[in-house]
Enzyme design. Structure first.
Site, PDB file in Angstrom:
ATOM      1  N   THR A   6      -5.070   1.720  -6.244  1.00  0.00           N
ATOM      2  CA  THR A   6      -5.859   0.611  -6.795  1.00  0.00           C
ATOM      3  C   THR A   6      -6.166  -0.399  -5.690  1.00  0.00           C
ATOM      4  O   THR A   6      -7.296  -0.877  -5.563  1.00  0.00           O
ATOM      5  CB  THR A   6      -5.104  -0.068  -7.959  1.00  0.00           C
ATOM      6  OG1 THR A   6      -4.476   0.938  -8.762  1.00  0.00           O
ATOM      7  CG2 THR A   6      -6.048  -0.875  -8.835  1.00  0.00           C
ATOM      8  N   GLY A  52      -1.638  -3.568  -6.806  1.00  0.00           N
ATOM      9  CA  GLY A  52      -1.339  -2.797  -8.006  1.00  0.00           C
ATOM     10  C   GLY A  52       0.112  -2.957  -8.407  1.00  0.00           C
ATOM     11  O   GLY A  52       0.855  -3.750  -7.826  1.00  0.00           O
ATOM     12  N   GLU A  67       5.222  -6.580   0.299  1.00  0.00           N
ATOM     13  CA  GLU A  67       4.491  -6.886  -0.945  1.00  0.00           C
ATOM     14  C   GLU A  67       5.061  -8.139  -1.610  1.00  0.00           C
ATOM     15  O   GLU A  67       4.320  -9.018  -2.046  1.00  0.00           O
ATOM     16  CB  GLU A  67       4.568  -5.694  -1.909  1.00  0.00           C
ATOM     17  CG  GLU A  67       3.746  -4.500  -1.454  1.00  0.00           C
ATOM     18  CD  GLU A  67       3.866  -3.292  -2.357  1.00  0.00           C
ATOM     19  OE1 GLU A  67       3.058  -2.379  -2.196  1.00  0.00           O
ATOM     20  OE2 GLU A  67       4.759  -3.245  -3.214  1.00  0.00           O
TER      21      GLU A  67
END
Ligand code: 5RP
Length: 225
Positions: free
Chosen positions: A28, A82, A103
């Site tokens: 994504t 995502g 992340e």
């Protein structure tokens, strides 16, 4: 266009000139990176990016997106990534791609963090569909595994792609993929795992998401905190 691409393109509309934008990791997030590059080429969009993984950095670089290293930033404007699981409270499980340290740093550093997914990622509780990825210092993996087992977790070190050794993250950690027997809340899991010596980071993201965008059957729904 599939739902992952649709939701990524929708999120890319939130990118404005001059922004420092965090790039997520996964299929994504790849659509989002590609759309930023398209907007740069077709619309003259001016952005700088910072990547959550070497894979995303390479993709951004190959598409000529300007990129800065994580060590040079302390805040970013927007992070889009995502997720593997998303609860109604907007808690996320991430890290199937094993780059959860960067992340989580980017999610925390972002003025706005938008999680993007198709509806297959919606769950009622964290751990429903996936094991919880836990990054550990290599020499501490057995101690961490044992500590977590004492709390009812079962799991193993993630194997490498060739299945002849262990997966090593981009900054040298191993990953324990753990499943907890007890029906712990995400908050309790977060506390338990954070309190385990040897753990570098884990894939539960609580209170970091400003919005989730979910695509289902060709339409995108926005949910803001
Ligand atoms: C990587 C992640 C990804 O965002 C997550 O695995 C979702 O991937 P995809 O968009 O390919 O379904 O957390 O660490």
């Amino acid at each position: 266009m599939n739902d992952k691409q649709l939701v990524a393109l929708h999120a890319a509309k939130y990118v404005k000139n001059g922004m420092l934008v965090g790039l997520g990791t996964g299929s994504t997030a790849n659509y989002f990176i590609d759309e930023l590059a398209r907007r740069q080429n077709d619309e003259g969009l001016k952005v700088t990016t910072v990547a959550s993984s070497t894979v995303s950095a390479q993709r951004a670089q190959s598409l000529n997106l300007p990129i800065v290293a994580l060590e040079h930033i302390s805040q970013i404007d927007l992070y889009v990534d995502g997720a593997d699981e998303i609860t109604p409270e907007m808690t996320l499980l991430k890290g199937r791609g094993s780059d959860l340290v960067k992340e989580k740093l980017l999610a925390k550093a972002a003025k706005q963090f938008i999680a993007v997914a198709d509806e297959s990622k919606l769950v009622s509780r964290i751990g429903q569909n996936f094991v919880i990825p836990i990054e550990v210092i290599p020499f501490a993996w057995q101690l961490a595994q044992r500590s977590l087992a004492d709390l009812g977790a079962q799991g193993e070190l993630r194997p490498n792609a060739a299945k002849d050794g262990f997966w090593v993250t981009s900054h040298g950690s191993y990953v324990l993929d753990m499943r907890f027997d007890a029906d712990f809340s995400a908050e309790v899991l977060n506390q338990i795992i954070n309190n385990t010596p040897g753990v570098v980071e884990h894939g539960i993201f609580i209170g970091l998401t400003d919005a989730i965008f979910i695509a289902a059957n060709g339409t995108v729904r926005e949910q803001w905190a």
